[in-house]
Design an enzyme around this catalytic site. Structure first.
Site, PDB file in Angstrom:
ATOM      1  N   CYS A   2       0.851  -1.188   0.000  1.00 39.93           N
ATOM      2  CA  CYS A   2       0.000   0.000   0.000  1.00 39.93           C
ATOM      3  C   CYS A   2       0.888   1.239   0.000  1.00 39.93           C
ATOM      4  O   CYS A   2       2.105   1.147   0.188  1.00 39.93           O
ATOM      5  CB  CYS A   2      -0.912   0.016   1.225  1.00 39.93           C
ATOM      6  SG  CYS A   2      -2.120  -1.337   1.270  1.00 39.93           S
ATOM      7  N   ARG A  49      -4.652   1.836  -1.621  1.00 39.46           N
ATOM      8  CA  ARG A  49      -4.818   0.507  -1.045  1.00 39.46           C
ATOM      9  C   ARG A  49      -4.594  -0.621  -2.049  1.00 39.46           C
ATOM     10  O   ARG A  49      -5.115  -0.602  -3.159  1.00 39.46           O
ATOM     11  CB  ARG A  49      -6.222   0.340  -0.449  1.00 39.46           C
ATOM     12  CG  ARG A  49      -6.335  -0.981   0.318  1.00 39.46           C
ATOM     13  CD  ARG A  49      -7.702  -1.236   0.883  1.00 39.46           C
ATOM     14  NE  ARG A  49      -7.670  -2.438   1.700  1.00 39.46           N
ATOM     15  CZ  ARG A  49      -8.699  -3.219   1.939  1.00 39.46           C
ATOM     16  NH1 ARG A  49      -9.888  -2.928   1.433  1.00 39.46           N
ATOM     17  NH2 ARG A  49      -8.580  -4.304   2.673  1.00 39.46           N
ATOM     18  N   LEU A  50      -3.806  -1.602  -1.617  1.00 45.13           N
ATOM     19  CA  LEU A  50      -3.766  -2.910  -2.248  1.00 45.13           C
ATOM     20  C   LEU A  50      -4.462  -3.855  -1.279  1.00 45.13           C
ATOM     21  O   LEU A  50      -3.955  -4.112  -0.181  1.00 45.13           O
ATOM     22  CB  LEU A  50      -2.326  -3.358  -2.490  1.00 45.13           C
ATOM     23  CG  LEU A  50      -2.155  -4.759  -3.075  1.00 45.13           C
ATOM     24  CD1 LEU A  50      -2.770  -4.846  -4.468  1.00 45.13           C
ATOM     25  CD2 LEU A  50      -0.686  -5.166  -3.122  1.00 45.13           C
ATOM     26  N   ALA A  51      -5.634  -4.343  -1.641  1.00 49.88           N
ATOM     27  CA  ALA A  51      -6.460  -5.130  -0.725  1.00 49.88           C
ATOM     28  C   ALA A  51      -5.913  -6.547  -0.593  1.00 49.88           C
ATOM     29  O   ALA A  51      -5.890  -7.304  -1.566  1.00 49.88           O
ATOM     30  CB  ALA A  51      -7.900  -5.151  -1.221  1.00 49.88           C
ATOM     31  N   VAL A  53      -6.364  -8.267   2.923  1.00 49.72           N
ATOM     32  CA  VAL A  53      -7.317  -8.829   3.883  1.00 49.72           C
ATOM     33  C   VAL A  53      -8.418  -7.805   4.164  1.00 49.72           C
ATOM     34  O   VAL A  53      -8.207  -6.604   4.045  1.00 49.72           O
ATOM     35  CB  VAL A  53      -6.626  -9.227   5.221  1.00 49.72           C
ATOM     36  CG1 VAL A  53      -5.622 -10.341   5.000  1.00 49.72           C
ATOM     37  CG2 VAL A  53      -5.951  -8.023   5.862  1.00 49.72           C
ATOM     38  N   ASN A  75       1.313   0.810   6.203  1.00 53.33           N
ATOM     39  CA  ASN A  75       1.599  -0.082   5.092  1.00 53.33           C
ATOM     40  C   ASN A  75       2.367  -1.260   5.672  1.00 53.33           C
ATOM     41  O   ASN A  75       3.446  -1.072   6.224  1.00 53.33           O
ATOM     42  CB  ASN A  75       2.432   0.649   4.032  1.00 53.33           C
ATOM     43  CG  ASN A  75       3.049  -0.287   3.000  1.00 53.33           C
ATOM     44  OD1 ASN A  75       4.156  -0.069   2.536  1.00 53.33           O
ATOM     45  ND2 ASN A  75       2.344  -1.326   2.615  1.00 53.33           N
ATOM     46  N   GLY A  76       1.810  -2.446   5.557  1.00 53.08           N
ATOM     47  CA  GLY A  76       2.532  -3.595   6.090  1.00 53.08           C
ATOM     48  C   GLY A  76       1.630  -4.731   6.498  1.00 53.08           C
ATOM     49  O   GLY A  76       0.425  -4.737   6.209  1.00 53.08           O
ATOM     50  N   THR A 332      24.831  -1.882  -8.206  1.00 55.34           N
ATOM     51  CA  THR A 332      24.365  -3.264  -8.085  1.00 55.34           C
ATOM     52  C   THR A 332      22.854  -3.336  -7.856  1.00 55.34           C
ATOM     53  O   THR A 332      22.194  -4.269  -8.296  1.00 55.34           O
ATOM     54  CB  THR A 332      25.132  -4.009  -6.972  1.00 55.34           C
ATOM     55  OG1 THR A 332      24.872  -5.400  -7.073  1.00 55.34           O
ATOM     56  CG2 THR A 332      24.747  -3.512  -5.595  1.00 55.34           C
ATOM     57  N   ARG A 335      21.341  -2.912 -11.442  1.00 50.76           N
ATOM     58  CA  ARG A 335      21.578  -4.114 -12.247  1.00 50.76           C
ATOM     59  C   ARG A 335      20.649  -5.254 -11.836  1.00 50.76           C
ATOM     60  O   ARG A 335      20.038  -5.917 -12.670  1.00 50.76           O
ATOM     61  CB  ARG A 335      23.015  -4.592 -12.061  1.00 50.76           C
ATOM     62  CG  ARG A 335      24.046  -3.901 -12.899  1.00 50.76           C
ATOM     63  CD  ARG A 335      25.352  -4.656 -12.702  1.00 50.76           C
ATOM     64  NE  ARG A 335      26.509  -3.844 -13.037  1.00 50.76           N
ATOM     65  CZ  ARG A 335      27.732  -4.114 -12.618  1.00 50.76           C
ATOM     66  NH1 ARG A 335      27.948  -5.160 -11.838  1.00 50.76           N
ATOM     67  NH2 ARG A 335      28.743  -3.347 -12.969  1.00 50.76           N
ATOM     68  N   SER A 358       9.815 -13.873  -1.717  1.00 52.78           N
ATOM     69  CA  SER A 358      11.150 -13.864  -2.309  1.00 52.78           C
ATOM     70  C   SER A 358      12.192 -14.195  -1.244  1.00 52.78           C
ATOM     71  O   SER A 358      11.882 -14.275  -0.059  1.00 52.78           O
ATOM     72  CB  SER A 358      11.449 -12.511  -2.967  1.00 52.78           C
ATOM     73  OG  SER A 358      11.724 -11.538  -1.985  1.00 52.78           O
TER      74      SER A 358
END
Length: 552
Positions: A2, A49-51, A53, A75-76, A332, A335, A358
């Site tokens: 978010c 917002r990235l929904a 939950v 955000n988190g 770096t 790259r 990741s």
């Protein structure tokens, strides 16, 4: 991912400044809100917002009926929000993990709250009753945060620096600057009736390797089996990060870190009975070692695998927009970001995976970089590991956040779990060093009995990104050098110290990136305090490709 944004004590009409919030719209493609604070002059929150939950109550700034004096933008992900609910008998009114921040603050204050959070976060908390503003950021800086504070009482906070650039241009206080908020810290500000802000205090609530205050599913460790402890804590780290109502996927390079995370995610998703196959994603130029290794892993764990093959022209074409998103000119970092940026773009366009795991952090925590083979002593290796962890937010964590958030994805990094890091870094310094010519020996050995990965992957040596994604015909490193040689001449490089006196570029590649950075963020070179380089060697380039051990 978010995007959060807030301003306090502005002399201008808030409506004139809200456009700067739109600079971070990519972080939250699902919804957007700008909201003024009632009865507080020119104080405002913005949220993209990235929904992930709670579709119904997940919009921010968050307020709950039981605590009407508190406003929160964050955000988190707070992974232990249900644990703290049981521990303190909190009455949650939503399914949002961030609500725990409000209740913990109300229970014991800002330091108490921050110390009890198990997760990754950047937050802005306003207490209108006490007339105080609080900012906090997680230990490793996995979630980004920048702030701008002027001597005349104006405070602005944003997930990315670009969301504050327009504000800084309109300020009369030229001494003010946009700076990254320090990870593992909180800050407190007093809010005057005029709306103006005064800095009160800064505190550090968690250091790298400290034992956390919060409770976790693993309460005890086996003093006689360090390998079991490593397995248990990393598995627990992955499991808690499955918290999502959106589809989960994994970045998969075919190296140890991402392969191990992908295998654990796949195993745990099946155990939880999720009704979709895990999607894994790898990138490289045609015939690259990473693509071949990742394919072996995907076949072994049974994931739905996607290969994103890029040409030299495609890699070069994204450098400008990439540097804009990264807000960095580090060699770096840039790259290694190209592949991750192209993967993220593909995921958003071609799949329905939104939460992406990741392997970031393993090299810093577990001394995985090739140059650790050259460390003079266990103590110096341990010191370097701590330094890298403290600076992650300026390099690898920054890269992972910005390349994914640029395309509206949510990043999860289990190797930076507090419990895992504390467990691993509390081991004696001499056993954490590379062993028998193999980096991250303890992690490889710990999972060698689980049959999660093929042996050749579990013991695959560290690859430099520029070699791992390279074509068998020409390396990504060589592609870049040939392109840049045509863009920067010898005279420009010779004058570099005068043109760029702070952190002057010493190579044509560094000069090329710095030019692009200055175009987007003029005069902000201090955001990169130094270039990432290997230690204990005469390396002339940040890539491990220059080190003798790597060539061997």
């Amino acid at each position: 991912m978010c995007g959060i944004w807030a301003i306090f004590g502005s002399d201008e009409d808030v409506s004139h400044q809200c456009s700067s919030c739109l600079q971070i719209a990519h972080r939250g493609p699902d919804a957007f809100r700008i909201e003024n604070v009632n009865h507080f002059k020119n104080c405002c929150f913005g949220f993209h917002r990235l929904a992930i939950v709670d579709d119904l109550y997940g919009m921010q700034p968050m307020r709950v009926r039981s605590l009407p004096h508190l406003w929160l933008c964050y955000n988190g992900e707070i992974y232990n929000y249900k644990t703290t609910q049981k521990q303190f008998d909190f009455k949650y009114l939503t399914e949002c993990d961030g609500e725990s921040i409000l209740h913990l603050y109300n229970r014991g204050g800002i330091e108490f709250a921050a110390k009890h959070l198990d997760g990754v976060f950047a937050f802005i908390l306003l207490d209108v009753k006490e007339r105080k503003v609080f900012i906090g950021r997680d230990t490793f800086g996995v979630r980004p945060c920048f702030r701008l504070l002027t001597d005349d009482g104006f405070l602005a906070v944003c997930s990315e620096a670009k969301g504050l650039m327009g504000l800084s241009h309109s300020l009369t206080d030229h001494s003010a600057d946009i700076v990254p908020f320090p990870p593992g810290h909180y800050e407190t500000y007093d809010l005057a009736p005029s709306g103006k802000v005064t800095f009160n205090e800064r505190g550090r609530f968690h250091k790298i390797g400290d034992a956390p205050m919060y409770k976790t599913p693993i309460e005890t460790l086996d003093d006689n089996d360090i390998f079991k402890n490593i397995r248990d804590t990393l598995t627990s780290a992955v499991k808690k990060r499955l918290m999502s109502q959106r589809r989960i996927g994994c970045m998969l390079s075919g190296g140890l870190d991402s392969s191990l995370v992908s295998a654990l995610v796949c195993k745990l998703l099946k155990e939880e009975g999720r009704d979709y196959p895990l999607q894994t994603f790898s990138t490289g130029m045609e015939g690259s070692p990473d693509l071949l290794a990742a394919k072996k892993v995907a076949e072994s764990i049974g994931s739905e695998h996607h290969e994103i093959i890029f040409t030299p022209e495609e890699g070069i074409s994204v450098l400008d927009e990439l540097i804009f998103h990264l807000e960095s000119y580090d060699i770096t970092t840039i790259r290694a970001s190209v592949g991750m940026y192209l993967i993220s773009k593909y995921i958003t366009k071609e799949t329905d995976s939104v939460v992406i795991f990741s392997g970031e952090g393993a090299d810093e925590v577990a001394q995985g970089y090739v140059y650790f083979h050259k460390s003079p002593s266990p103590e110096e290796a341990d010191e370097e590991s701590h330094r890298l962890c403290n600076d992650l937010y300026m390099f690898d964590v920054l890269r992972a956040d910005r390349t994914t958030s640029a395309h509206g994805l949510e990043l999860r990094v289990p190797f930076l779990d507090h419990k895992f890091v504390n467990t691993f870094m509390s081991l004696p310094a001499d056993v954490r060093r590379p062993k028998d010519g193999v980096e991250k020996f303890l992690i490889r050995k710990a999972f060698s009995t689980m049959n999660l990965l093929p042996e050749e992957i579990l013991w695959r040596p560290k690859e430099a990104f520029s070699d791992g994604v390279s074509s068998h015909k020409k390396s990504w490193y060589e592609v870049l050098q040939e392109h840049i040689e045509e863009q920067v001449n010898d005279d420009q490089l010779e004058l570099a110290p005068k043109v760029f006196p702070f952190n002057p570029p010493r190579t044509k590649e560094a000069y090329y990136y710095r030019q692009i950075f200055e175009k987007h963020f003029p005069g902000k070179a201090s955001w990169v305090p130094y270039y990432w380089m290997p230690r204990w060697s005469d390396a002339t380039d940040p890539s491990a490709r220059t080190l003798k051990h790597y060539k061997a």
